[in-house]
Design a protein around this motif. Structure first.
Motif, short mmCIF file in Angstrom:
data_model
loop_
_atom_site.label_atom_id
_atom_site.label_comp_id
_atom_site.label_asym_id
_atom_site.label_seq_id
_atom_site.Cartn_x
_atom_site.Cartn_y
_atom_site.Cartn_z
N GLY A 1 7.85 -2.17 -6.72
CA GLY A 1 7.54 -1.75 -5.36
C GLY A 1 6.55 -2.67 -4.66
O GLY A 1 5.81 -3.41 -5.32
N ASP A 2 6.51 -2.54 -3.34
CA ASP A 2 5.51 -3.34 -2.61
C ASP A 2 4.11 -2.73 -2.76
O ASP A 2 3.12 -3.34 -2.36
N SER A 3 4.02 -1.55 -3.38
CA SER A 3 2.69 -0.99 -3.70
C SER A 3 1.97 -1.91 -4.69
O SER A 3 0.75 -1.80 -4.87
N LYS B 1 15.35 -2.19 -2.32
CA LYS B 1 14.98 -1.02 -1.51
C LYS B 1 14.57 -1.50 -0.13
O LYS B 1 13.86 -2.51 -0.01
#
Ligand code: KIV
Length: 294
Positions: free
Chosen positions: A57-59, A127
């Protein structure tokens, strides 16, 4: 939800999870387990445990790189992370998260950048954040042969536009808007949709409306699966713990304890011990000492 059939994804069977498997799991009422991973060791663990899907994820930008938001993280920063995760995990479905401005500019740009996640990052899907307004992008990428996971509700890349990190679907009007978003993405050909911080009632309605699996994060109990950020469940992100995340362990405390002990042992001369050192042969040691004495 029906009874759980664990045989399909059991550790012993070691079957590669595909997009089609996630769809089958929804049909069979088997809950989908998705988790983020940002390195080789944790992707090995996620694979060993039998997690169905790993999201890079980009987290990552926040929990590993320390940015305040997900906005600054780039494809260049994410691709090596994807490659490391791929080296550790061969069974879960691997999904790369397209960062801010890597897909919004044009369909061509989105396809090219999604392709980088597949070709360079060795991911199996991407995503994309956004509802109806991004459906044409999701469709273009899916039509190019790249499986797309949608993401609606709280979309961190555009949170400022929508008034910050707020719960979505609190009234019927916004709830209906979210259901429409989900339908647009389904029509666009996504294989699943992440529902982030959506009221439980609306998330349930979306899950019952669309044929593709919904993966909830802070969206209650009636999604087809759940995703959490690994650092949140491990207690490794110091800034805050979202209300929806469950902290299963406090790894930060364990790490702090170990690092403190190491520092103290070095300062006191306790580490290294005899068992940690390498020795010369006696004859070589004698020659060394003789030279030093001469
Ligand atoms: O980057 C991420 O961790 C995510 C999840 C919140 C779904 O997009």
């Amino acid at each position: 939800m029906g009874s759980l059939d664990l045989s399909e994804n059991s550790i012993t069977e070691r079957k590669k999870v595909t997009v089609a498997d996630l769809s089958k799991m929804k049909t069979q009422g088997q809950r989908i387990v998705m988790l983020t991973s940002y390195d080789y060791p944790t992707s090995i663990i996620a694979d060993d445990v039998g997690v169905d899907s790993i999201l890079v994820g980009d987290s990552y930008g926040m929990v590993v790189l320390g940015y305040d938001t997900t906005i600054p993280v780039t494809i260049e920063e994410l691709i090596p992370v994807c490659q490391a995760v791929k080296r550790g995990a061969s069974h879960p479905l691997l999904i790369g998260d397209m960062p801010f401005l890597s897909f919004q500019v044009s369909e061509e740009d989105a396809i090219r950048n999604a392709g980088r996640f597949i070709k360079e990052g060795r991911m199996e899907a991407v995503k994309i954040e956004g509802g109806k307004e991004m459906a044409h992008i999701a469709k273009a990428v899916a039509n190019a042969g790249i499986p797309v996971l949608g993401h609606i509700g709280l979309t961190p890349q555009t949170a400022t536009l929508h008034g910050g990190y707020r719960i979505q679907g609190k009234n019927a009007r916004s709830g209906n808007g979210l259901i429409d978003d989900a339908k647009s993405l389904e029509d666009a050909g996504v294989f699943g949709i992440v529902l982030e911080m959506i009221t439980e009632e609306v998330a349930r309605a979306i899950t019952e409306t669309v044929s593709v699996p919904t993966i909830g994060i802070g969206s209650g109990r009636y999604c087809d699966g759940q995703v959490l950020v690994l650092h949140d469940i491990l207690g490794l992100y110091p800034r805050f713990v979202p209300k929806f995340a469950k902290r299963y362990t406090d790894l930060a405390s364990s790490i702090r304890g170990a690092v403190k002990e190491y520092a103290s042992e070095v300062r006191l001369g306790i580490f290294p011990e005899e068992k940690h050192v390498f020795k010369m042969d006696n004859s070589e040691r004698d020659k060394l000492e003789a030279r030093q004495k001469s």
